[in-house]
Design a protein around this motif. Structure first.
Motif, PDB file in Angstrom:
ATOM      1  N   ARG A   1       4.315   3.603  -9.562  1.00 49.45           N
ATOM      2  CA  ARG A   1       2.975   3.023  -9.712  1.00 49.45           C
ATOM      3  C   ARG A   1       2.733   2.125  -8.519  1.00 49.45           C
ATOM      4  O   ARG A   1       3.642   1.503  -7.996  1.00 49.45           O
ATOM      5  N   ALA A   2       1.489   2.071  -8.051  1.00 52.90           N
ATOM      6  CA  ALA A   2       1.128   1.278  -6.882  1.00 52.90           C
ATOM      7  C   ALA A   2       1.441  -0.188  -7.124  1.00 52.90           C
ATOM      8  O   ALA A   2       1.265  -0.728  -8.219  1.00 52.90           O
ATOM      9  N   LEU A   3       1.900  -0.839  -6.025  1.00 55.14           N
ATOM     10  CA  LEU A   3       2.275  -2.245  -6.095  1.00 55.14           C
ATOM     11  C   LEU A   3       1.070  -3.113  -5.750  1.00 55.14           C
ATOM     12  O   LEU A   3       0.186  -2.713  -4.998  1.00 55.14           O
ATOM     13  N   ASP A   4       1.097  -4.297  -6.276  1.00 61.57           N
ATOM     14  CA  ASP A   4       0.038  -5.255  -5.986  1.00 61.57           C
ATOM     15  C   ASP A   4       0.731  -6.588  -5.669  1.00 61.57           C
ATOM     16  O   ASP A   4       1.255  -7.254  -6.552  1.00 61.57           O
ATOM     17  N   ARG A   5       0.740  -6.924  -4.349  1.00 60.20           N
ATOM     18  CA  ARG A   5       1.448  -8.131  -3.945  1.00 60.20           C
ATOM     19  C   ARG A   5       0.839  -9.364  -4.572  1.00 60.20           C
ATOM     20  O   ARG A   5       1.548 -10.339  -4.868  1.00 60.20           O
ATOM     21  N   GLU A   6      -0.449  -9.321  -4.780  1.00 53.52           N
ATOM     22  CA  GLU A   6      -1.090 -10.503  -5.337  1.00 53.52           C
ATOM     23  C   GLU A   6      -0.688 -10.733  -6.794  1.00 53.52           C
ATOM     24  O   GLU A   6      -0.682 -11.853  -7.287  1.00 53.52           O
ATOM     25  N   LYS A   7      -0.364  -9.683  -7.475  1.00 53.98           N
ATOM     26  CA  LYS A   7       0.044  -9.838  -8.873  1.00 53.98           C
ATOM     27  C   LYS A   7       1.554 -10.138  -8.985  1.00 53.98           C
ATOM     28  O   LYS A   7       1.971 -10.914  -9.834  1.00 53.98           O
ATOM     29  N   GLN A   8       2.323  -9.490  -8.133  1.00 51.55           N
ATOM     30  CA  GLN A   8       3.782  -9.690  -8.204  1.00 51.55           C
ATOM     31  C   GLN A   8       4.353  -9.513  -6.803  1.00 51.55           C
ATOM     32  O   GLN A   8       4.290  -8.449  -6.214  1.00 51.55           O
ATOM     33  N   GLN A   9       4.940 -10.574  -6.254  1.00 52.85           N
ATOM     34  CA  GLN A   9       5.454 -10.534  -4.880  1.00 52.85           C
ATOM     35  C   GLN A   9       6.911 -10.018  -4.801  1.00 52.85           C
ATOM     36  O   GLN A   9       7.291  -9.455  -3.790  1.00 52.85           O
ATOM     37  N   GLU A  10       7.672 -10.223  -5.832  1.00 55.87           N
ATOM     38  CA  GLU A  10       9.077  -9.820  -5.804  1.00 55.87           C
ATOM     39  C   GLU A  10       9.457  -9.165  -7.124  1.00 55.87           C
ATOM     40  O   GLU A  10       8.817  -9.419  -8.157  1.00 55.87           O
ATOM     41  N   LEU A  11      10.518  -8.395  -7.027  1.00 52.47           N
ATOM     42  CA  LEU A  11      10.971  -7.683  -8.207  1.00 52.47           C
ATOM     43  C   LEU A  11      12.499  -7.466  -8.073  1.00 52.47           C
ATOM     44  O   LEU A  11      12.994  -7.126  -7.007  1.00 52.47           O
ATOM     45  N   SER A  12      13.241  -7.687  -9.129  1.00 50.85           N
ATOM     46  CA  SER A  12      14.703  -7.488  -9.131  1.00 50.85           C
ATOM     47  C   SER A  12      15.068  -6.401 -10.127  1.00 50.85           C
ATOM     48  O   SER A  12      14.617  -6.434 -11.278  1.00 50.85           O
TER      49      SER A  12
ATOM     50  N   ASN B   1      11.959  -0.369 -16.066  1.00 46.53           N
ATOM     51  CA  ASN B   1      10.886  -1.187 -15.454  1.00 46.53           C
ATOM     52  C   ASN B   1       9.635  -0.334 -15.354  1.00 46.53           C
ATOM     53  O   ASN B   1       9.665   0.874 -15.612  1.00 46.53           O
ATOM     54  N   SER B   2       8.535  -0.942 -14.916  1.00 41.00           N
ATOM     55  CA  SER B   2       7.220  -0.259 -14.899  1.00 41.00           C
ATOM     56  C   SER B   2       6.912   0.383 -13.565  1.00 41.00           C
ATOM     57  O   SER B   2       5.911   1.106 -13.460  1.00 41.00           O
ATOM     58  N   PHE B   3       7.750   0.138 -12.510  1.00 44.18           N
ATOM     59  CA  PHE B   3       7.349   0.582 -11.178  1.00 44.18           C
ATOM     60  C   PHE B   3       8.265   1.660 -10.573  1.00 44.18           C
ATOM     61  O   PHE B   3       7.791   2.469  -9.770  1.00 44.18           O
ATOM     62  N   PHE B   4       9.519   1.664 -10.915  1.00 41.97           N
ATOM     63  CA  PHE B   4      10.458   2.551 -10.189  1.00 41.97           C
ATOM     64  C   PHE B   4      11.351   3.320 -11.158  1.00 41.97           C
ATOM     65  O   PHE B   4      11.603   2.899 -12.284  1.00 41.97           O
ATOM     66  N   HIS B   5      11.795   4.453 -10.651  1.00 44.39           N
ATOM     67  CA  HIS B   5      12.874   5.177 -11.309  1.00 44.39           C
ATOM     68  C   HIS B   5      13.846   5.692 -10.220  1.00 44.39           C
ATOM     69  O   HIS B   5      13.532   5.671  -9.022  1.00 44.39           O
ATOM     70  N   ILE B   6      15.008   6.145 -10.666  1.00 47.05           N
ATOM     71  CA  ILE B   6      16.058   6.593  -9.728  1.00 47.05           C
ATOM     72  C   ILE B   6      16.056   8.111  -9.643  1.00 47.05           C
ATOM     73  O   ILE B   6      15.998   8.809 -10.651  1.00 47.05           O
ATOM     74  N   LYS B   7      16.169   8.572  -8.380  1.00 45.00           N
ATOM     75  CA  LYS B   7      16.278   9.994  -8.113  1.00 45.00           C
ATOM     76  C   LYS B   7      17.614  10.229  -7.350  1.00 45.00           C
ATOM     77  O   LYS B   7      17.949   9.477  -6.429  1.00 45.00           O
TER      78      LYS B   7
ATOM     79  N   ASN C   1       0.823  -1.208   0.000  1.00 47.35           N
ATOM     80  CA  ASN C   1       0.000   0.000   0.000  1.00 47.35           C
ATOM     81  C   ASN C   1       0.860   1.263   0.000  1.00 47.35           C
ATOM     82  O   ASN C   1       0.389   2.347   0.333  1.00 47.35           O
ATOM     83  N   THR C   2       2.110   1.104  -0.347  1.00 49.78           N
ATOM     84  CA  THR C   2       2.988   2.275  -0.397  1.00 49.78           C
ATOM     85  C   THR C   2       2.491   3.214  -1.486  1.00 49.78           C
ATOM     86  O   THR C   2       2.165   2.784  -2.604  1.00 49.78           O
ATOM     87  N   ALA C   3       2.426   4.491  -1.119  1.00 46.80           N
ATOM     88  CA  ALA C   3       1.881   5.488  -2.043  1.00 46.80           C
ATOM     89  C   ALA C   3       2.861   5.755  -3.166  1.00 46.80           C
ATOM     90  O   ALA C   3       4.084   5.629  -3.012  1.00 46.80           O
ATOM     91  N   GLU C   4       2.294   6.124  -4.290  1.00 43.87           N
ATOM     92  CA  GLU C   4       3.119   6.473  -5.433  1.00 43.87           C
ATOM     93  C   GLU C   4       3.944   7.732  -5.104  1.00 43.87           C
ATOM     94  O   GLU C   4       3.479   8.637  -4.412  1.00 43.87           O
ATOM     95  N   GLY C   5       5.156   7.736  -5.605  1.00 46.17           N
ATOM     96  CA  GLY C   5       6.055   8.858  -5.320  1.00 46.17           C
ATOM     97  C   GLY C   5       6.918   8.654  -4.075  1.00 46.17           C
ATOM     98  O   GLY C   5       7.752   9.492  -3.741  1.00 46.17           O
ATOM     99  N   THR C   6       6.650   7.533  -3.346  1.00 43.34           N
ATOM    100  CA  THR C   6       7.471   7.254  -2.165  1.00 43.34           C
ATOM    101  C   THR C   6       8.919   6.929  -2.617  1.00 43.34           C
ATOM    102  O   THR C   6       9.123   6.157  -3.551  1.00 43.34           O
TER     103      THR C   6
END
Length: 801
Positions: free
Chosen positions: A198-209, A175-181, A145-150
Motif C-alpha cells: 500500500r502507498a506510503l504517506d510520510r505525513e501520516k507515518q514517518q517510520e516503521l519497524s 502489518n498493513s504495508f508490507f509482506h515478504i516475498k 511515492n514508491t509504487a505499490e508492488g515495489t
C-alpha cells in the motif's frame, strides 16, 4: 524415502564389493561411507573386513591402518574386529563450512603385500545451528511515492547448516504495508524481499519497524530475527549508477595488509543531499567483512588480513551505493587470489621401522606420503634420498613412497645410517622439506672369533708352582652383543697319549693359560695343543690357534760322576810310572749333568792333593795330568779331590776322590797325532748332555775291552810284584795335614789309551779305568825337547817343568 535410500545403499555396497575384487590385484580400490555429525566417539561406521572381503584376522596380519588426507585421525580402525569407528565427534561445519556435501577422504594401508584402499566418508548434517542475521537492525529508506508492488531486497540470514537444515523461509510480523516475498538467486540461494502492499504517506507515518524472521528446514525448525527500521523519505527520483556492474581483480596471496584490492565508483545525477553517495558491503558474509574493508566515501576496498590461497581461492563481494535520498545501486567485485609458493612440501609418515637385521633381504623401512598445498608448478614435487646409501626410494600410488633396503647390509662395516628424505617443489623459489631417519643395523652372528696370532709360543721354567699363569691367548669378534662374547676351551690333542688335561687349563672367559702341575724339563721339554675360541651366537662360530709350550731348563740337577764310581766297596787306584813326563794323562774324570744348555756345561777343579803342584786337572774335559816331572822324593801314594761344577745359577757341584800309585818301569802310551783329535772334536754333537752320555758309554765300552787285553798282556809279561801288589790297593784315609788346595784349567789335545787293572786283595775283581799310558804311535818313545826338562803348557795357565 528411507526404504529407497537403504535399498540404494545396499545396492551400492554390493556394486562396490564387486568393483573392489576386480581392482584389488591392481593395488587400490575406492569406498564410500557416511556418518552423521556430532556422533559420539567410537561410533560404528562400517566393518572393513567384510566390506573388503577379508578374514577376521587378516587385517591384523597385514598391518592395516587408516591415513587421512589432512593427517588427522578422524577415524579409528579396530584391527581385532575390522570395524571402522569414529575417533572424535565430527562437526560438519568446522570440517567443511558451507560446502555440501561434506566429504573426508582417507586411505587404508595394508602391508604384506603392500596395498592402498581409497575411501571417502560423508559427514551428514544435522540441524544444530540457527539462522543468524549479520545486522541486528537494518535501516531501510523508502520514498513516499514508491509504487505499490515495489520490492526491496533484504540481507539474507546465514545458517552454518546445509541442505534442508539451511534457511528455507522468511516471515515478518503482520502489518498493513508490507509482506515478504522469497526470491532465488542463480546460485540457488533464497533472498527475502520486502514488497510494498500500500502507498506510503510520510505525513501520516514517518517510520516503521518490522521483525524479519528466518526459518530453517530442520525438525524442529530453528529461527533467527532482525529488525527492519523503515524511514519514509521525500521523493528522490534518481538512483546512483556504478561505472561497472562487475569488477574483476587479482590479488597475490602474499599481499600485505592494507593493500588496495579494488576501487568502485558510482554517480548520481541528483543534486544536493540526494547526490551524496556512500559505499558499503551488501549481503556480505562474516569472512568477507573480516578480510576486506571498504571506504564509505572513496569506495576503495583494502585488505584487513593476509590472504591464503590454500583456504580461499576467490571472493565475491557485493557492493551497495546509497545516495542521500535513499536510492541505491549494487555491483559485484570478483577477487581472484593468486597462488604463491609459500607452502613447503609436507611429508606424512605412515609407518616406520628404525631397525633392520644385517642379513635381511630387501626390507620395507618406511611408508610415507608427500603433499603440497600450493597449486600448479608450486605444487609439483620431487622426492629423493642421498645417493651413497644402500637404500631405495620407490614411488607408489597417490604420492605414496616406500623406503626399503637394496639388499643385505653389513653391520661390521656400518652399524647406523642417517637417511635424509628430501621433498622439493618446483615453484620459484623452490621450497623443500627434509625428514631425517636413523636406521640401526642389528647384528647377526656372521663373523667367527679371530685369534690375534695363528700360533702362540709360551715359555715356562721347570719346577714351576702348580696353577702358574704361563700366558694368554686372545681372540676378537667383530660382531656385537652376545655374538661377540668369546669363550675359550682346550681342544682334544692330536696325540691321545698326551695328558693335556693334567698339564694345562684355560680360563674360558679371558684365555689365561695355567700350568696344572710342576713341569720337569728332563721329562718333558715341549708340548703343543690347540685352543678353540667360540662366540655365544646362535649357531655359535669358532676358530682355532696352535699353542706351543717350551719348558725351559732350571739348574736342578747336580753333576753326576760316571767314573770313577764312588759307591764301590774298594776305591780304585790309578797307576803312574815315575818316568812320566809333565802332561802325562793319569786318568780322566767322567761326569754328566741332566740339565741342558749352560746348566750342563761342566768344569773340573782340583781342590786338594797330597803333593801340591804335582797334578793338574783340565777344566773342560776332567783329564788329570802331571804338572811336573816325578822325582824320587815324591811319595808313592797320592790322594786327589776333584770338584765337578756346572755353569748354572747358582752352580751345583759334585766331588770325586782319586788315588794314584807311583810305580817304576811302567810303559808309556803313544800319543795320537793332533789332527786325529781335532777331527774327533769336530765330529762331536753340539748337545753337551748327549756328548757326555755318548762319550761315557763309548769310553766305558772301549776301555773295558782294551783293559781286558792289557790285563792279559801284563800277566804274560810278568811285571814286578811290587807294582802288581800295590795296584788298586791304596786304602782310604784322611789327607795329610800338609796338603794344600790347588786348582787349574786345561784341555786335552791328544787321544790317550787307558790300561785296566784288577783290584787285588779283595773278594771281588773290579775294573779300574783310566790308567794313562803314553801312546807310542811309531813304536818309539815320544820325541823330547833338547832341554832336559821341557816345558808343558796347557790351559791351566802355567808351565810344567
Amino acid at each position: 524415502m528411507e526404504v529407497g535410500r537403504l535399498r540404494f545403499s545396499r545396492q551400492r555396497q554390493v556394486l562396490f564389493l564387486f568393483l573392489f575384487w576386480g581392482v584389488s590385484l591392481a593395488g587400490s580400490g575406492f569406498g564410500r561411507y557416511s556418518v552423521t555429525e556430532e556422533t559420539e566417539r567410537g561410533s560404528f561406521v562400517v566393518n572393513l573386513a567384510k566390506d573388503l572381503g577379508l578374514g577376521d584376522r587378516e587385517l591384523v596380519a597385514r598391518g592395516a591402518r587408516v591415513v587421512s588426507d589432512d593427517n588427522k585421525q578422524h577415524l579409528l580402525l579396530d584391527s581385532q574386529t575390522g570395524d571402522l569407528l569414529t575417533n572424535e565427534k565430527l562437526d560438519r561445519e568446522k570440517l567443511c563450512g558451507p560446502t555440501e556435501p561434506c566429504m573426508l577422504y582417507f586411505q587404508i594401508l595394508m602391508d604384506n603385500p603392500f596395498q592402498i584402499y581409497r575411501a571417502e566418508l560423508r559427514v551428514r548434517d544435522i540441524n544444530d545451528h540457527s539462522p543468524v542475521f549479520q545486522d541486528k537492525e537494518t535501516l531501510l529508506k523508502i520514498l513516499e511515492n514508491t509504487a505499490e508492488g515495489t520490492a526491496f531486497q533484504l540481507e539474507r540470514a546465514q545458517d552454518s547448516d546445509g541442505g534442508l537444515n539451511g534457511v528455507q523461509n522468511y516471515t515478518i510480523n503482520p502489518n498493513s504495508f508490507f509482506h515478504i516475498k522469497i526470491s532465488d538467486s542463480d546460485e540457488g540461494i533464497i533472498y527475502p524481499e520486502l514488497v510494498l502492499d500500500r502507498a506510503l504517506d510520510r505525513e501520516k507515518q514517518q517510520e516503521l519497524s518490522l521483525i524479519l524472521t528466518a526459518l530453517d528446514g530442520g525438525s524442529p525448525p530453528r529461527s533467527g530475527t532482525t529488525t527492519i527500521h523503515i524511514v519514509i523519505l521525500d521523493i528522490n527520483d534518481n538512483a546512483p549508477q556504478f561505472s561497472q556492474a562487475i569488477y574483476e581483480t587479482q590479488a597475490p596471496e602474499n599481499s600485505p595488509v592494507g593493500s588496495l584490492i579494488a576501487k568502485v565508483s558510482a554517480a548520481d545525477v541528483d543534486s544536493g543531499v540526494n547526490a551524496d553517495i556512500s559505499y558499503s558491503f551488501f549481503d556480505a558474509s562474516e569472512d568477507i567483512r573480516t578480510t576486506f574493508h571498504i571506504n564509505p566515501i572513496s569506495g576503495e576496498i583494502v585488505l584487513r588480513v593476509l590472504l591464503d590461497y590454500e583456504l580461499v581461492k576467490s571472493y565475491k563481494i557485493n557492493i551497495q551505493a546509497i545516495d542521500g535520498g535513499g536510492l541505491s545501486a549494487r555491483c559485484t567485485v570478483l577477487v581472484e587470489v593468486l597462488d604463491t609458493n609459500d607452502n613447503p612440501p609436507e611429508l606424512i609418515m605412515s609407518s616406520l621401522s628404525n631397525c633392520v637385521a644385517e642379513n635381511s633381504p630387501e626390507t620395507v623401512l618406511a611408508v610415507f606420503r608427500i603433499k603440497d598445498r600450493d597449486s600448479g608448478e608450486n605444487g609439483k614435487m620431487i622426492c629423493f634420498i642421498q645417493d651413497n646409501l644402500p637404500f631405495l626410494l620407490k614411488p607408489s600410488l597417490e604420492n605414496f613412497y616406500i623406503l626399503m633396503t637394496e639388499g643385505a647390509l653389513d653391520r661390521e662395516s656400518q652399524a647406523e645410517y642417517n637417511i635424509t628424505i628430501t621433498v622439493t617443489d618446483m615453484g620459484t623459489p623452490r621450497l623443500k622439506t627434509e625428514h631425517n631417519i636413523t636406521v640401526l643395523v642389528s647384528d647377526v652372528n656372521d663373523n667367527a672369533p679371530t685369534f690375534t696370532q695363528a700360533s702362540y709360543t709360551l715359555r715356562v721354567s721347570e719346577n714351576n708352582s702348580p696353577a702358574l699363569h704361563i700366558g694368554t691367548v686372545s681372540a676378537t669378534d667383530t660382531d656385537a652383543g652376545a655374538n661377540a662374547q668369546v669363550t675359550y676351551s682346550l681342544l682334544p690333542p692330536a696325540d691321545p697319549h698326551v695328558p693335556l688335561a693334567s698339564l694345562v687349563s684355560i680360563n674360558a672367559d679371558n684365555g689365561h693359560l695355567f700350568a696344572l702341575r710342576s713341569l720337569d724339563y728332563e721329562a718333558l721339554r715341549a708340548f703343543e695343543f690347540r685352543v678353540g675360541a667360540a662366540d655365544r651366537g646362535s649357531p655359535p662360530l669358532s676358530s682355532q690357534a696352535l699353542v706351543r709350550v717350551l719348558v725351559e731348563d732350571d739348574n736342578d740337577n747336580a753333576p753326576f760322576v760316571l767314573y770313577p764310581l764312588q759307591n764301590t766297596s774298594a776305591p780304585c787306584t790309578e797307576l803312574l810310572p815315575r818316568a812320566a813326563e809333565p802332561g802325562y794323562l793319569v786318568t780322566k774324570v767322567v761326569a754328566v749333568d741332566g740339565d741342558a744348555g749352560q746348566n750342563a756345561w761342566l768344569s773340573y777343579q782340583l781342590l786338594k792333593a797330597t803333593e801340591p803342584g804335582l797334578f793338574g786337572v783340565w777344566a773342560h774335559n776332567g783329564e788329570v795330568r802331571t804338572a811336573r816331572p816325578l822325582s824320587e822324593r815324591d811319595a808313592a801314594r797320592h790322594r786327589l779331590l776333584v770338584l765337578v761344577k756346572d755353569n748354572g745359577e747358582p752352580p751345583l757341584s759334585a766331588s770325586v776322590t782319586l788315588h794314584v800309585l807311583l810305580v817304576d818301569g811302567f810303559s808309556q802310551p803313544h800319543l795320537p797325532p793332533p789332527e786325529a783329535e781335532a777331527e774327533a772334536a769336530a765330529a762331536a754333537p753340539a748337545d753337551p748332555l748327549t756328548v757326555y752320555l755318548v762319550v761315557a758309554l763309548a769310553s766305558v765300552s772301549s776301555l773295558f775291552l782294551f783293559s781286558v787285553l792289557v790285563f792279559v798282556a801284563v800277566r804274560l809279561c810278568g811285571r814286578g810284584g811290587a807294582a802288581r801288589a800295590g795296584r788298586c790297593s791304596v786304602p782310604e784315609g784322611p789327607f795329610p795335614s800338609h796338603l794344600v788346595d790347588v786348582s787349574g784349567t786345561g784341555t786335552l789335545s791328544h787321544s790317550y789309551q787307558y790300561e785296566v787293572r784288577l783290584t787285588g786283595g779283595t773278594g771281588t775283581n773290579e775294573f779300574k779305568f783310566l790308567k794313562p799310558i803314553l801312546p807310542n804311535i811309531q813304536g818309539q818313545a815320544p820325541e823330547r825337547n833338547s832341554d832336559e826338562n821341557p816345558p808343558f803348557r796347557n790351559s791351566f795357565g802355567f808351565n810344567f817343568k
